[in-house]
Design a protein around this motif. Sequence first.
Motif, PDB file in Angstrom:
ATOM      1  N   GLN A   4       0.822  -1.203   0.000  1.00 22.13           N
ATOM      2  CA  GLN A   4       0.000   0.000   0.000  1.00 22.13           C
ATOM      3  C   GLN A   4       0.859   1.256   0.000  1.00 22.13           C
ATOM      4  O   GLN A   4       0.566   2.214  -0.723  1.00 22.13           O
ATOM      5  CB  GLN A   4      -0.943   0.012   1.210  1.00 22.13           C
ATOM      6  CG  GLN A   4      -1.989   1.123   1.128  1.00 22.13           C
ATOM      7  CD  GLN A   4      -2.800   1.064  -0.157  1.00 22.13           C
ATOM      8  OE1 GLN A   4      -3.390   0.032  -0.479  1.00 22.13           O
ATOM      9  NE2 GLN A   4      -2.841   2.154  -0.907  1.00 22.13           N
ATOM     10  N   ASP A   8       0.919   4.062  -2.968  1.00 21.53           N
ATOM     11  CA  ASP A   8       0.706   5.482  -2.690  1.00 21.53           C
ATOM     12  C   ASP A   8       1.836   6.315  -3.287  1.00 21.53           C
ATOM     13  O   ASP A   8       1.591   7.342  -3.943  1.00 21.53           O
ATOM     14  CB  ASP A   8       0.615   5.715  -1.182  1.00 21.53           C
ATOM     15  CG  ASP A   8      -0.645   5.129  -0.562  1.00 21.53           C
ATOM     16  OD1 ASP A   8      -1.586   4.817  -1.330  1.00 21.53           O
ATOM     17  OD2 ASP A   8      -0.674   4.976   0.667  1.00 21.53           O
ATOM     18  N   GLY A  72      -8.284   6.678  -4.659  1.00 23.71           N
ATOM     19  CA  GLY A  72      -7.649   6.993  -3.391  1.00 23.71           C
ATOM     20  C   GLY A  72      -6.474   7.935  -3.500  1.00 23.71           C
ATOM     21  O   GLY A  72      -5.965   8.401  -2.481  1.00 23.71           O
ATOM     22  N   SER A  73      -6.045   8.239  -4.731  1.00 22.86           N
ATOM     23  CA  SER A  73      -4.862   9.064  -4.933  1.00 22.86           C
ATOM     24  C   SER A  73      -5.248  10.505  -5.240  1.00 22.86           C
ATOM     25  O   SER A  73      -5.906  10.788  -6.245  1.00 22.86           O
ATOM     26  CB  SER A  73      -4.012   8.503  -6.080  1.00 22.86           C
ATOM     27  OG  SER A  73      -3.020   9.422  -6.474  1.00 22.86           O
ATOM     28  N   ARG A  90     -12.556  11.422  -3.679  1.00 24.23           N
ATOM     29  CA  ARG A  90     -11.431  10.664  -3.131  1.00 24.23           C
ATOM     30  C   ARG A  90     -11.939   9.765  -2.012  1.00 24.23           C
ATOM     31  O   ARG A  90     -12.549  10.248  -1.050  1.00 24.23           O
ATOM     32  CB  ARG A  90     -10.348  11.595  -2.604  1.00 24.23           C
ATOM     33  CG  ARG A  90      -9.100  10.842  -2.169  1.00 24.23           C
ATOM     34  CD  ARG A  90      -8.034  11.756  -1.616  1.00 24.23           C
ATOM     35  NE  ARG A  90      -6.830  11.002  -1.276  1.00 24.23           N
ATOM     36  CZ  ARG A  90      -5.818  11.493  -0.578  1.00 24.23           C
ATOM     37  NH1 ARG A  90      -5.850  12.758  -0.161  1.00 24.23           N
ATOM     38  NH2 ARG A  90      -4.762  10.740  -0.288  1.00 24.23           N
ATOM     39  N   ASP A  92     -11.486   5.441  -0.186  1.00 27.48           N
ATOM     40  CA  ASP A  92     -10.959   4.078  -0.150  1.00 27.48           C
ATOM     41  C   ASP A  92     -11.984   3.157  -0.804  1.00 27.48           C
ATOM     42  O   ASP A  92     -13.191   3.272  -0.556  1.00 27.48           O
ATOM     43  CB  ASP A  92     -10.737   3.675   1.312  1.00 27.48           C
ATOM     44  CG  ASP A  92     -10.010   2.354   1.452  1.00 27.48           C
ATOM     45  OD1 ASP A  92     -10.443   1.358   0.845  1.00 27.48           O
ATOM     46  OD2 ASP A  92      -9.002   2.316   2.183  1.00 27.48           O
ATOM     47  N   THR A  94     -12.728   0.245  -0.145  1.00 30.32           N
ATOM     48  CA  THR A  94     -13.439  -0.601   0.813  1.00 30.32           C
ATOM     49  C   THR A  94     -14.431   0.190   1.659  1.00 30.32           C
ATOM     50  O   THR A  94     -15.176  -0.405   2.443  1.00 30.32           O
ATOM     51  CB  THR A  94     -12.439  -1.308   1.760  1.00 30.32           C
ATOM     52  OG1 THR A  94     -11.758  -0.332   2.548  1.00 30.32           O
ATOM     53  CG2 THR A  94     -11.440  -2.136   0.967  1.00 30.32           C
ATOM     54  N   ARG A  95     -14.449   1.524   1.497  1.00 20.96           N
ATOM     55  CA  ARG A  95     -15.353   2.371   2.282  1.00 20.96           C
ATOM     56  C   ARG A  95     -15.837   3.511   1.394  1.00 20.96           C
ATOM     57  O   ARG A  95     -15.428   4.666   1.567  1.00 20.96           O
ATOM     58  CB  ARG A  95     -14.656   2.909   3.539  1.00 20.96           C
ATOM     59  CG  ARG A  95     -14.225   1.842   4.521  1.00 20.96           C
ATOM     60  CD  ARG A  95     -13.664   2.433   5.804  1.00 20.96           C
ATOM     61  NE  ARG A  95     -12.481   3.240   5.552  1.00 20.96           N
ATOM     62  CZ  ARG A  95     -11.260   2.746   5.445  1.00 20.96           C
ATOM     63  NH1 ARG A  95     -11.057   1.448   5.565  1.00 20.96           N
ATOM     64  NH2 ARG A  95     -10.226   3.545   5.235  1.00 20.96           N
ATOM     65  N   LEU A 115      -6.170  -3.672  -5.492  1.00 23.14           N
ATOM     66  CA  LEU A 115      -7.050  -3.148  -4.447  1.00 23.14           C
ATOM     67  C   LEU A 115      -7.227  -4.209  -3.368  1.00 23.14           C
ATOM     68  O   LEU A 115      -7.718  -5.298  -3.633  1.00 23.14           O
ATOM     69  CB  LEU A 115      -8.402  -2.756  -5.034  1.00 23.14           C
ATOM     70  CG  LEU A 115      -8.416  -1.559  -5.978  1.00 23.14           C
ATOM     71  CD1 LEU A 115      -9.798  -1.379  -6.586  1.00 23.14           C
ATOM     72  CD2 LEU A 115      -7.969  -0.283  -5.270  1.00 23.14           C
TER      73      LEU A 115
END
Length: 252
Positions: A4, A8, A72-73, A90, A92, A94-95, A115
């Motif tokens: 991860q 990033d 996410g970026s 923006r 995640d 998973t959320r 992911l």
Amino acid sequence: MGWQRYLDDFHTHSPGITESVLSRATHEGRTPYDWLLDGVPQLERGPVLDLACGSGPLSRRLSGHGYLGVDGSAEELALAAARGAGPLVRADATRLPLVPGSFRVVVCSMSLQILTPLPEVLRETVRVLAPNGCLVALVPDSGPLRGLDALWLTGLLTALGRTLTYPNDPLLGPRLSQLLHDAGLRPAEDRRRRFAYRMRSAADAEVFLDSLYLPCLLPWRRRAARRWLHAAARARAQLPVPVRRIVAFRTG
């Protein structure tokens, strides 16, 4: 460095690099992005969520279908916005800050392999899909190959001293069908196609190398891979970009 953190950093320093390769990789004059959209059976019904949208290459094609891009970026989203993509959020994978059942289609280009955790990503995808809505995803694959593909790939992988692997490779193999079922998805299609990235210059070689996920790569290995790709560019090689298209429908 964990995956991860590596991802990033990768997308912070190289936003848009995946689009730079895929937008120039073709099969009979069409790109992987075209092929992804060919796999959406109910696109006209919208709205569409572009999961892990990156620099937003699908936004223009989907602007009339209630498009929303999520990534996410911050750097990828900034590039997407600068190019006129949107709306963008923006978040995640998973959320997702989205209403349950609010999308008829979720597209995901070249991201399911990275992911994590993938079961949670798929469950969250199902949560935001309407009943009978569909997921269409592209992931990298090892084939099909043809002609001199094996020569160029073997030389590249020898220089790198590794194969190209991703965190979710075990889940995207024989276990994928069960994984989709467990998340609430019915598999409908699993196809593969070879796209070709045509090398014409040293700059083409640099873009291709920069697009690869290569955590913990030793500097001398990178230099060796660069030399090999520059040789491929001088030979006007066509590097294979094998892609797999997965289509699944939400059950219930």
